[in-house]
Design a protein around this motif. Structure first.
Motif, PDB file in Angstrom:
ATOM      1  N   ALA A 152      46.089 -11.387  12.937  1.00 47.56           N
ATOM      2  CA  ALA A 152      45.841 -12.807  13.183  1.00 47.56           C
ATOM      3  C   ALA A 152      45.438 -13.534  11.911  1.00 47.56           C
ATOM      4  N   LYS A 153      45.794 -14.810  11.858  1.00 42.58           N
ATOM      5  CA  LYS A 153      45.325 -15.660  10.781  1.00 42.58           C
ATOM      6  C   LYS A 153      43.864 -16.039  11.045  1.00 42.58           C
ATOM      7  N   PRO A 154      43.116 -16.386  10.001  1.00 39.64           N
ATOM      8  CA  PRO A 154      41.671 -16.610  10.171  1.00 39.64           C
ATOM      9  C   PRO A 154      41.313 -17.640  11.239  1.00 39.64           C
ATOM     10  N   ASP A 155      42.105 -18.698  11.370  1.00 38.50           N
ATOM     11  CA  ASP A 155      41.781 -19.765  12.323  1.00 38.50           C
ATOM     12  C   ASP A 155      42.691 -19.749  13.552  1.00 38.50           C
ATOM     13  N   GLN A 156      43.367 -18.628  13.788  1.00 38.09           N
ATOM     14  CA  GLN A 156      44.297 -18.561  14.908  1.00 38.09           C
ATOM     15  C   GLN A 156      43.562 -18.262  16.216  1.00 38.09           C
ATOM     16  N   PRO A 157      43.836 -19.021  17.281  1.00 38.59           N
ATOM     17  CA  PRO A 157      43.222 -18.710  18.574  1.00 38.59           C
ATOM     18  C   PRO A 157      43.694 -17.349  19.090  1.00 38.59           C
ATOM     19  N   LEU A 158      42.742 -16.569  19.594  1.00 36.75           N
ATOM     20  CA  LEU A 158      43.039 -15.264  20.175  1.00 36.75           C
ATOM     21  C   LEU A 158      42.614 -15.264  21.636  1.00 36.75           C
ATOM     22  N   VAL A 159      43.440 -14.659  22.484  1.00 39.87           N
ATOM     23  CA  VAL A 159      43.121 -14.545  23.902  1.00 39.87           C
ATOM     24  C   VAL A 159      43.379 -13.112  24.350  1.00 39.87           C
ATOM     25  N   ILE A 160      42.420 -12.537  25.088  1.00 43.27           N
ATOM     26  CA  ILE A 160      42.597 -11.234  25.730  1.00 43.27           C
ATOM     27  C   ILE A 160      42.429 -11.462  27.225  1.00 43.27           C
ATOM     28  N   ALA A 161      43.500 -11.251  27.986  1.00 50.23           N
ATOM     29  CA  ALA A 161      43.481 -11.545  29.420  1.00 50.23           C
ATOM     30  C   ALA A 161      43.992 -10.348  30.196  1.00 50.23           C
ATOM     31  N   GLY A 162      43.364 -10.087  31.346  1.00 51.21           N
ATOM     32  CA  GLY A 162      43.889  -9.014  32.173  1.00 51.21           C
ATOM     33  C   GLY A 162      42.857  -8.377  33.069  1.00 51.21           C
ATOM     34  N   ASP A 163      43.257  -7.211  33.577  1.00 46.92           N
ATOM     35  CA  ASP A 163      42.406  -6.405  34.449  1.00 46.92           C
ATOM     36  C   ASP A 163      41.599  -5.466  33.555  1.00 46.92           C
ATOM     37  N   TRP A 164      40.314  -5.782  33.389  1.00 44.87           N
ATOM     38  CA  TRP A 164      39.463  -5.007  32.492  1.00 44.87           C
ATOM     39  C   TRP A 164      38.895  -3.769  33.186  1.00 44.87           C
ATOM     40  N   ASN A 165      38.955  -3.714  34.509  1.00 39.79           N
ATOM     41  CA  ASN A 165      38.357  -2.602  35.262  1.00 39.79           C
ATOM     42  C   ASN A 165      36.884  -2.401  34.900  1.00 39.79           C
ATOM     43  N   GLU A 166      36.235  -3.467  34.498  1.00 43.86           N
ATOM     44  CA  GLU A 166      34.850  -3.394  34.042  1.00 43.86           C
ATOM     45  C   GLU A 166      33.935  -4.023  35.084  1.00 43.86           C
ATOM     46  N   TRP A 167      33.116  -3.202  35.723  1.00 41.21           N
ATOM     47  CA  TRP A 167      32.235  -3.666  36.779  1.00 41.21           C
ATOM     48  C   TRP A 167      31.033  -4.408  36.221  1.00 41.21           C
ATOM     49  N   THR A 168      30.564  -4.015  35.033  1.00 38.13           N
ATOM     50  CA  THR A 168      29.397  -4.639  34.439  1.00 38.13           C
ATOM     51  C   THR A 168      29.827  -5.611  33.345  1.00 38.13           C
ATOM     52  N   THR A 169      28.868  -6.182  32.632  1.00 35.70           N
ATOM     53  CA  THR A 169      29.181  -7.103  31.540  1.00 35.70           C
ATOM     54  C   THR A 169      28.929  -6.470  30.173  1.00 35.70           C
ATOM     55  N   ARG A 170      28.634  -5.160  30.133  1.00 36.29           N
ATOM     56  CA  ARG A 170      28.272  -4.519  28.869  1.00 36.29           C
ATOM     57  C   ARG A 170      29.365  -4.653  27.804  1.00 36.29           C
ATOM     58  N   LEU A 171      30.581  -4.298  28.193  1.00 38.43           N
ATOM     59  CA  LEU A 171      31.681  -4.298  27.234  1.00 38.43           C
ATOM     60  C   LEU A 171      31.997  -5.710  26.777  1.00 38.43           C
ATOM     61  N   VAL A 172      32.049  -6.639  27.713  1.00 38.77           N
ATOM     62  CA  VAL A 172      32.382  -8.021  27.380  1.00 38.77           C
ATOM     63  C   VAL A 172      31.314  -8.631  26.479  1.00 38.77           C
ATOM     64  N   ARG A 173      30.050  -8.364  26.784  1.00 32.44           N
ATOM     65  CA  ARG A 173      28.975  -8.890  25.942  1.00 32.44           C
ATOM     66  C   ARG A 173      29.106  -8.357  24.518  1.00 32.44           C
ATOM     67  N   GLY A 174      29.461  -7.083  24.407  1.00 29.13           N
ATOM     68  CA  GLY A 174      29.631  -6.506  23.084  1.00 29.13           C
ATOM     69  C   GLY A 174      30.757  -7.157  22.309  1.00 29.13           C
ATOM     70  N   VAL A 175      31.886  -7.384  22.975  1.00 24.96           N
ATOM     71  CA  VAL A 175      33.029  -8.030  22.335  1.00 24.96           C
ATOM     72  C   VAL A 175      32.665  -9.451  21.917  1.00 24.96           C
ATOM     73  N   MET A 176      32.011 -10.185  22.790  1.00 22.55           N
ATOM     74  CA  MET A 176      31.675 -11.577  22.515  1.00 22.55           C
ATOM     75  C   MET A 176      30.675 -11.684  21.371  1.00 22.55           C
ATOM     76  N   ASN A 177      29.619 -10.892  21.444  1.00 26.36           N
ATOM     77  CA  ASN A 177      28.551 -11.020  20.456  1.00 26.36           C
ATOM     78  C   ASN A 177      28.996 -10.622  19.059  1.00 26.36           C
ATOM     79  N   ALA A 178      29.865  -9.619  18.980  1.00 27.72           N
ATOM     80  CA  ALA A 178      30.251  -9.100  17.677  1.00 27.72           C
ATOM     81  C   ALA A 178      31.451  -9.827  17.065  1.00 27.72           C
ATOM     82  N   ASN A 179      32.236 -10.511  17.887  1.00 27.71           N
ATOM     83  CA  ASN A 179      33.523 -11.009  17.388  1.00 27.71           C
ATOM     84  C   ASN A 179      33.798 -12.473  17.706  1.00 27.71           C
TER      85      ASN A 179
END
Length: 212
Positions: A152-179
């Motif tokens: 990706a280019k530095p200012d390019q919008p990125l989207v990750i969409a789909g079935d995460w099979n994630e019951w909790t918010t642990r993984l999503v919080r990690g992705v959001m906070n770090a990236n």
């Protein structure tokens, strides 16, 4: 470049409903009503007996009027296969499958495309169906993010969409906070968009994350 996209994600379970009947028309009725710019579907069949040997990607594209469609096949079954389908009102380019398989688990991949919404660049979109175990998903998301950030280019919008099979918010919080990602929701519901089980949703398995 278009600054806003209306995106839908849905694991359609091969078009087979909770009544165990194959009725792709029901899926299409909902998608027509939503009228999204981009549709990310998971568990889409091609040439499988359970779905009448339909090429579901072709049917959905033609009957819903989406001129651009790509299908990334993941799992072979009974002479056919199924995988992730991306439909779009905008042209799709640079399409490729990113292997997210964590042996000995089931084969998984992310269907990555560039949604060409005009200069200077389009949106980079990953259509995903992640694994059933938390550690598996954690490995898959790290692998996917490394791939996306490399391309990706530095200012390019990125989207990750789909079935995460994630019951909790642990993984999503990690992705959001770090990236620098955010969870896309219809409104500011603190408990998220409950999507599973379909008859009476209590957890948010399906998610859309985006980077500004």
């Amino acid at each position: 470049m278009v600054s806003r996209l209306r995106i839908v994600t849905w694991n359609i379970h091969k078009g087979i409903g909770t009544d165990r009947k194959y009725r792709l028309e029901r899926i299409m009725a909902v998608l027509r009503d939503l009228d999204a710019d981009v549709v990310c579907l998971q568990e889409v069949d091609r040439g499988v007996p359970r779905s009448g040997y339909d090429d579901q990607g072709e049917r959905l594209s033609e009957e819903l009027g989406y001129p651009h469609a790509v299908l990334g096949l993941n799992v072979r079954v009974r002479g056919g296969a199924y995988g992730n389908l991306t439909l779009s009102k905008y042209p799709l380019s640079e399409t490729h499958n990113v292997d997210l398989t964590v042996p000995p688990k089931k084969r998984r991949s992310a269907l990555v495309t560039n949604v060409d919404t005009g200069p200077p660049h389009g949106w980079m979109l990953a259509n995903v169906h992640l694994g059933l175990m938390h550690l598996e998903r954690k490995i898959q998301v790290k692998r996917l993010l490394d791939h996306l950030f490399e391309g990706a280019k530095p200012d390019q919008p990125l989207v990750i969409a789909g079935d995460w099979n994630e019951w909790t918010t642990r993984l999503v919080r990690g992705v959001m906070n770090a990236n620098g990602f955010h969870v896309a929701r219809a409104d500011a519901r603190p408990r998220g968009e409950r999507t599973w089980p379909s008859r009476r949703p209590i957890v948010e398995l399906d998610k859309i994350l985006y980077r500004d």
